[in-house]
Design an enzyme around this catalytic site. Sequence first.
Site, PDB file in Angstrom:
ATOM      1  N   THR A  12       0.851  -1.192   0.000  1.00 59.33           N
ATOM      2  CA  THR A  12       0.000   0.000   0.000  1.00 59.33           C
ATOM      3  C   THR A  12       0.888   1.244   0.000  1.00 59.33           C
ATOM      4  OG1 THR A  12      -0.198   0.216   2.425  1.00 59.33           O
ATOM      5  CG2 THR A  12      -1.754  -1.252   1.312  1.00 59.33           C
ATOM      6  N   GLY A  13       0.413   2.275  -0.677  1.00 57.68           N
ATOM      7  CA  GLY A  13       1.230   3.476  -0.789  1.00 57.68           C
ATOM      8  C   GLY A  13       2.503   3.203  -1.559  1.00 57.68           C
ATOM      9  N   GLY A  14       2.380   2.494  -2.685  1.00 58.31           N
ATOM     10  CA  GLY A  14       3.565   2.021  -3.397  1.00 58.31           C
ATOM     11  C   GLY A  14       4.081   2.928  -4.488  1.00 58.31           C
ATOM     12  N   SER A  16       5.545   5.944  -4.134  1.00 50.63           N
ATOM     13  CA  SER A  16       6.658   6.828  -3.775  1.00 50.63           C
ATOM     14  C   SER A  16       7.315   6.345  -2.488  1.00 50.63           C
ATOM     15  CB  SER A  16       6.179   8.274  -3.594  1.00 50.63           C
ATOM     16  OG  SER A  16       5.272   8.370  -2.509  1.00 50.63           O
ATOM     17  N   GLY A  17       8.475   6.930  -2.195  1.00 50.62           N
ATOM     18  CA  GLY A  17       9.134   6.711  -0.909  1.00 50.62           C
ATOM     19  C   GLY A  17       9.439   5.268  -0.585  1.00 50.62           C
ATOM     20  N   ILE A  18       9.175   4.898   0.658  1.00 54.82           N
ATOM     21  CA  ILE A  18       9.491   3.560   1.160  1.00 54.82           C
ATOM     22  C   ILE A  18       8.686   2.492   0.422  1.00 54.82           C
ATOM     23  CG2 ILE A  18       9.320   2.053   3.182  1.00 54.82           C
ATOM     24  CD1 ILE A  18       9.967   4.611   4.884  1.00 54.82           C
ATOM     25  N   SER A 136       6.820   3.824  13.011  1.00 54.05           N
ATOM     26  CA  SER A 136       7.777   4.919  13.123  1.00 54.05           C
ATOM     27  C   SER A 136       8.319   4.930  14.543  1.00 54.05           C
ATOM     28  CB  SER A 136       7.109   6.259  12.821  1.00 54.05           C
ATOM     29  OG  SER A 136       7.953   7.347  13.172  1.00 54.05           O
ATOM     30  N   TYR A 149      -0.169  12.057  15.261  1.00 51.99           N
ATOM     31  CA  TYR A 149       0.683  11.154  14.480  1.00 51.99           C
ATOM     32  C   TYR A 149       1.321  10.101  15.380  1.00 51.99           C
ATOM     33  CZ  TYR A 149       4.457   9.630  11.357  1.00 51.99           C
ATOM     34  OH  TYR A 149       5.315   8.879  10.587  1.00 51.99           O
TER      35      TYR A 149
END
Length: 247
Positions: A12-14, A16-18, A136, A149
């Site tokens: 998921t969230g693939g 950009s970034g990590i 995190s 957060y």
Amino acid sequence: MNKFRNKVAVVTGGNSGIGYATAKELVKHGAKVVITGRRKDAIEKAAKELDAFPFVADQASVNDTQLLFEEIQNQFGKIDILFINAGITGSSGLIENMSEENFDNVMNINFKGAYFTLSRLIPLLNDDASVVILSSIVAATYKPNSSVYQASKAALNSIAKTAAAELAPRKIRVNIVSPGPTRTEVLSKSGMSDDAVQNLFDSLANAIPLKKTGTPEDVAKMVIYLCEESAGFITGSEFVIDGGLTL
């Protein structure tokens, strides 16, 4: 190079970034990779670059997640690797000044969205599958102006460990990767200027014992390891990647 040959991975969230860096590694090692994201143009562009399968979905939407379930079931049948990565930082501010809108935005993506992504996709997980959840180091810190957060990540860690216990009978492993300062686009997306982001990372690098900030590739390599057979006796664990910041 084919350690994940014939394996199906979902990130998921693939776009950009990590998430992007991890999807790239999974593809390199032979996996069939489905990447999700909210922006159709971004997710399709990333999928083309990666040789992955795009699926437009907002992690905050349980309905989108249900559609993702149906697409994966129809096209691939089962999942061997699930990387729940999508998340936002939201806006900063003291508890007394926090808006309900920001609270809902952060919790809906980081906690509720991640929770129901796991919940809805569990039936598709093969026995012996690997689930990795991106958290995190803020889950264990209590800095002013970051209450929502931090809380979203702390809640996520709790659920990950419960899932590890629930899924252990099926030999499905659930682990947590908690990066420290990592150079991704997430801060820019929160509204910070490029100069402000650069100054922040420079300041953080000076405070980190290894005198550098992390990269998406650093985190991706840990995720890949946790999905390998060599990590087959690891579950319910958190792996901190922060250059020694929390020592």
